[in-house]
Design a protein around this motif. Sequence first.
Motif, PDB file in Angstrom:
ATOM      1  N   ILE A  39      -7.061   2.438  -6.433  1.00 21.05           N
ATOM      2  CA  ILE A  39      -6.695   3.727  -5.823  1.00 21.05           C
ATOM      3  C   ILE A  39      -7.943   4.521  -5.464  1.00 21.05           C
ATOM      4  CG2 ILE A  39      -4.519   3.856  -7.084  1.00 21.05           C
ATOM      5  CD1 ILE A  39      -5.818   6.070  -8.788  1.00 21.05           C
ATOM      6  N   GLN A  40      -7.780   5.395  -4.442  1.00 21.79           N
ATOM      7  CA  GLN A  40      -8.851   6.298  -4.041  1.00 21.79           C
ATOM      8  C   GLN A  40      -8.209   7.620  -3.638  1.00 21.79           C
ATOM      9  OE1 GLN A  40     -11.472   4.674  -1.125  1.00 21.79           O
ATOM     10  NE2 GLN A  40     -13.110   6.104  -1.634  1.00 21.79           N
ATOM     11  N   GLU A  41      -8.808   8.698  -4.108  1.00 21.43           N
ATOM     12  CA  GLU A  41      -8.224  10.012  -3.831  1.00 21.43           C
ATOM     13  C   GLU A  41      -8.399  10.376  -2.358  1.00 21.43           C
ATOM     14  OE1 GLU A  41      -7.842  14.502  -5.687  1.00 21.43           O
ATOM     15  OE2 GLU A  41      -9.335  13.121  -6.506  1.00 21.43           O
ATOM     16  N   VAL A  42      -7.315  10.862  -1.763  1.00 22.61           N
ATOM     17  CA  VAL A  42      -7.336  11.279  -0.348  1.00 22.61           C
ATOM     18  C   VAL A  42      -6.841  12.719  -0.206  1.00 22.61           C
ATOM     19  CG1 VAL A  42      -7.096   8.950   0.586  1.00 22.61           C
ATOM     20  CG2 VAL A  42      -5.034  10.250  -0.017  1.00 22.61           C
TER      21      VAL A  42
ATOM     22  N   VAL B 145       0.862  -1.179   0.000  1.00 28.52           N
ATOM     23  CA  VAL B 145       0.000   0.000   0.000  1.00 28.52           C
ATOM     24  C   VAL B 145       0.898   1.228   0.000  1.00 28.52           C
ATOM     25  CG1 VAL B 145      -1.739   1.310   1.283  1.00 28.52           C
ATOM     26  CG2 VAL B 145      -1.847  -1.195   1.220  1.00 28.52           C
ATOM     27  N   GLY B 146       0.549   2.219  -0.774  1.00 25.99           N
ATOM     28  CA  GLY B 146       1.353   3.434  -0.818  1.00 25.99           C
ATOM     29  C   GLY B 146       0.528   4.631  -1.230  1.00 25.99           C
ATOM     30  N   VAL B 147       1.140   5.801  -1.116  1.00 27.71           N
ATOM     31  CA  VAL B 147       0.486   7.049  -1.493  1.00 27.71           C
ATOM     32  C   VAL B 147       1.249   7.649  -2.661  1.00 27.71           C
ATOM     33  CG1 VAL B 147      -0.127   9.379  -0.755  1.00 27.71           C
ATOM     34  CG2 VAL B 147      -0.376   7.465   0.827  1.00 27.71           C
ATOM     35  N   THR B 148       0.510   8.041  -3.672  1.00 28.89           N
ATOM     36  CA  THR B 148       1.117   8.701  -4.822  1.00 28.89           C
ATOM     37  C   THR B 148       0.521  10.092  -4.951  1.00 28.89           C
ATOM     38  OG1 THR B 148       1.595   8.493  -7.184  1.00 28.89           O
ATOM     39  CG2 THR B 148      -0.604   7.852  -6.457  1.00 28.89           C
ATOM     40  N   SER B 149       1.250  10.989  -5.584  1.00 30.36           N
ATOM     41  CA  SER B 149       0.779  12.382  -5.669  1.00 30.36           C
ATOM     42  C   SER B 149       1.099  12.954  -7.035  1.00 30.36           C
ATOM     43  CB  SER B 149       1.453  13.228  -4.583  1.00 30.36           C
ATOM     44  OG  SER B 149       2.857  13.243  -4.776  1.00 30.36           O
TER      45      SER B 149
ATOM     46  N   GLY C 184      -3.136   3.995  -2.801  1.00 32.35           N
ATOM     47  CA  GLY C 184      -3.304   2.844  -3.690  1.00 32.35           C
ATOM     48  C   GLY C 184      -2.815   1.552  -3.080  1.00 32.35           C
ATOM     49  N   SER C 185      -3.426   0.442  -3.480  1.00 25.14           N
ATOM     50  CA  SER C 185      -2.949  -0.891  -3.068  1.00 25.14           C
ATOM     51  C   SER C 185      -2.589  -1.677  -4.323  1.00 25.14           C
ATOM     52  CB  SER C 185      -4.018  -1.630  -2.252  1.00 25.14           C
ATOM     53  OG  SER C 185      -5.216  -1.774  -2.997  1.00 25.14           O
ATOM     54  N   PHE C 186      -1.428  -2.345  -4.272  1.00 23.21           N
ATOM     55  CA  PHE C 186      -0.874  -3.070  -5.423  1.00 23.21           C
ATOM     56  C   PHE C 186      -0.894  -4.577  -5.105  1.00 23.21           C
ATOM     57  CE2 PHE C 186       1.037   1.109  -5.076  1.00 23.21           C
ATOM     58  CZ  PHE C 186       1.001   1.615  -6.366  1.00 23.21           C
ATOM     59  N   HIS C 187      -1.403  -5.387  -6.073  1.00 24.34           N
ATOM     60  CA  HIS C 187      -1.505  -6.832  -5.873  1.00 24.34           C
ATOM     61  C   HIS C 187      -1.040  -7.544  -7.137  1.00 24.34           C
ATOM     62  CE1 HIS C 187      -4.129  -6.129  -2.325  1.00 24.34           C
ATOM     63  NE2 HIS C 187      -4.542  -5.080  -3.055  1.00 24.34           N
ATOM     64  N   ARG C 188      -0.256  -8.624  -6.977  1.00 26.63           N
ATOM     65  CA  ARG C 188       0.144  -9.426  -8.133  1.00 26.63           C
ATOM     66  C   ARG C 188      -0.992 -10.377  -8.493  1.00 26.63           C
ATOM     67  NH1 ARG C 188       5.456 -13.120  -7.948  1.00 26.63           N
ATOM     68  NH2 ARG C 188       4.033 -14.564  -6.875  1.00 26.63           N
ATOM     69  N   ILE C 189      -1.253 -10.502  -9.789  1.00 25.87           N
ATOM     70  CA  ILE C 189      -2.277 -11.424 -10.283  1.00 25.87           C
ATOM     71  C   ILE C 189      -1.692 -12.234 -11.440  1.00 25.87           C
ATOM     72  CG2 ILE C 189      -4.174  -9.887  -9.598  1.00 25.87           C
ATOM     73  CD1 ILE C 189      -4.375  -9.026 -12.523  1.00 25.87           C
ATOM     74  N   HIS C 190      -2.434 -13.232 -11.902  1.00 22.65           N
ATOM     75  CA  HIS C 190      -2.043 -14.012 -13.071  1.00 22.65           C
ATOM     76  C   HIS C 190      -2.964 -13.663 -14.209  1.00 22.65           C
ATOM     77  CE1 HIS C 190       0.102 -17.344 -10.567  1.00 22.65           C
ATOM     78  NE2 HIS C 190       0.792 -16.199 -10.656  1.00 22.65           N
ATOM     79  N   LEU C 191      -2.378 -13.257 -15.311  1.00 23.43           N
ATOM     80  CA  LEU C 191      -3.164 -12.980 -16.508  1.00 23.43           C
ATOM     81  C   LEU C 191      -3.348 -14.272 -17.300  1.00 23.43           C
ATOM     82  CD1 LEU C 191      -1.459  -9.634 -17.573  1.00 23.43           C
ATOM     83  CD2 LEU C 191      -3.506  -9.949 -16.184  1.00 23.43           C
TER      84      LEU C 191
END
Length: 572
Positions: A123-126, A85-89, A105-112
């Motif tokens: 992500i959600q604006e804060v 989880v991190g904050v971007t600006s 934002g939260s980042f998750h690895r998935i399989h395509l």
Amino acid sequence: MSADEVPDVFGDVAGLCAALVDGTEAGVAVFDADLRFRYVNPALARINGIPAADHIGRRVREVVPGIDAREDVMGQVLEDGVARVGVTSGHTHVTSPHAQRYWRGSFHRIHLGGGHPGLALLIQEVSEDRRILHELERARERLLLLDAATVRIGTTLDVETTCQELADLLTEAIADGTTVEVLPGRGENARSPRGRTRLRRTAMAARPALRAVMRGFGPPGDYVDYQPTATITRVLQTGRAEVDNQLDDEALGRRAPSPDRVGPYRAAGIHSILVVPLSARGARVGTVTMVRQGESPPFDNDDVAVAQALADRAAVSLDNARRYAREHGIAVELQRSLLATPGQPGDGLEVVGRYLPAGAQDLVGGDWFDSVRLSGGWTMLAIGDVMGHGVEAAVEMSQYRAVLRVLAAMDIPPNVILQRMDTLLTSLSGERPATLLLGAADPANRVCAFANAGHLPPAFIAPDGSVSLVRLPEAPPIGVGVAGPYSTVVVRWPEDHLLLMYTDGLIERRGVDIDHSLDQLAGLRLSPGASSETLIDEIVAALAQPSPDDDTAVLLARVVPPELGRAGLPRL
């Protein structure tokens, strides 16, 4: 199946994601292993201000270059599969009321499809939350600063110290450099050239990059004449703070103290100036000027509010300091006029006196000393202590002193003087009792005739610096309604000895027996052959309390050749 893996069912990524997250208000994106968009939901498209289709196959920096994409974090998640989880600006293509936008934002690895790794982002604006937190933090900082001001500003009743405390705090918290100027007080050099306003620079503080430049404007204590168009002149007139940010040379030349300041300001990189008034109890006291230079941001409304709050707090302390200084001067002059200089002694006698007020509040009191020239080469030495201290005691002390001078001029013995003073003052209702020690000195024959009314004994200081007390018969103070009897005791004045007379404030201590205090006086070893002033300094340093509870008067008399006789000025 581990928690960081999703089954290989994303062959049709766009179709499946659209079915699951198109309706959510959170921004959702799916990236491939090269961190290129494979899917963007409508909410993220609205956030970025770009149609969803224009994202596909492109990296974040290609779509919204004003965003800190955190591709380093995305790469770590792809590599180890640990969600983060991190904050971007930054800013997207959509206008925003916020000076800076933030997303959590939260980042998750998935399989395509086909077993290829991918990355899902939610992500959600804060921005509003961050703004509120920022405002709360600024408010907390302001409160801490105001709290610091209560401790650091106004620690003394000295004008210059108070101004310097304000300048130091403002330079630490708000400005790169600060100067404090005050309007000249009575008796100061208040006249300025026609049309200009004169202030006295009382304090200056600066960060290292500005110190040399600010010193070049003149040290504290200098008077500065401000042109009519200067910002400081207007602030004094209106009583309102003014900010001059990013002025051009012409405007700066009008608003600076004088046009010749423009060059030094530019050379130092000064780009913003804030001036706030110092006002206390409805009156202007002076101004505070703050500057910023180099990479420091311009002053904003928050800076003005904080600076004005600190200046208001300091102005009250500054006004108190100025009032105290004025009242202190009045009190000292009052004590000088009441105590005056000891009367001119007879030939062959040098007399030096010292007065110390009680504590820090009462600068006048009832302790006093005097010397009165008598006929036949005699001199009447006197030291007295009217009960209490303060203005009332000082006024009554002057009455005792006046009566003594009248009676001493009659050339009657010291004990008769005490008797008549007691009779006269006891008959007057409301007069305060007083102790009084008289010594009629004949320097030619080296004798001194003492009479004592409840006062502490005199002492002689030998040439080697030792002190010996002169014990006298006990008798009541004058003005207590108990008539004498008072007696005169003639004492030999030893060769090269000095006569010491003093009031109880010099040696008395609460809870300490007076005989013990007298033993301390008798145990002193002073500098052999020292001057009278030096000896008084040593006596006061050895015996007087730092914050005495009672007034103290000290009188020192020395036999000298007739042509050298004089009375020393009392030091207050």
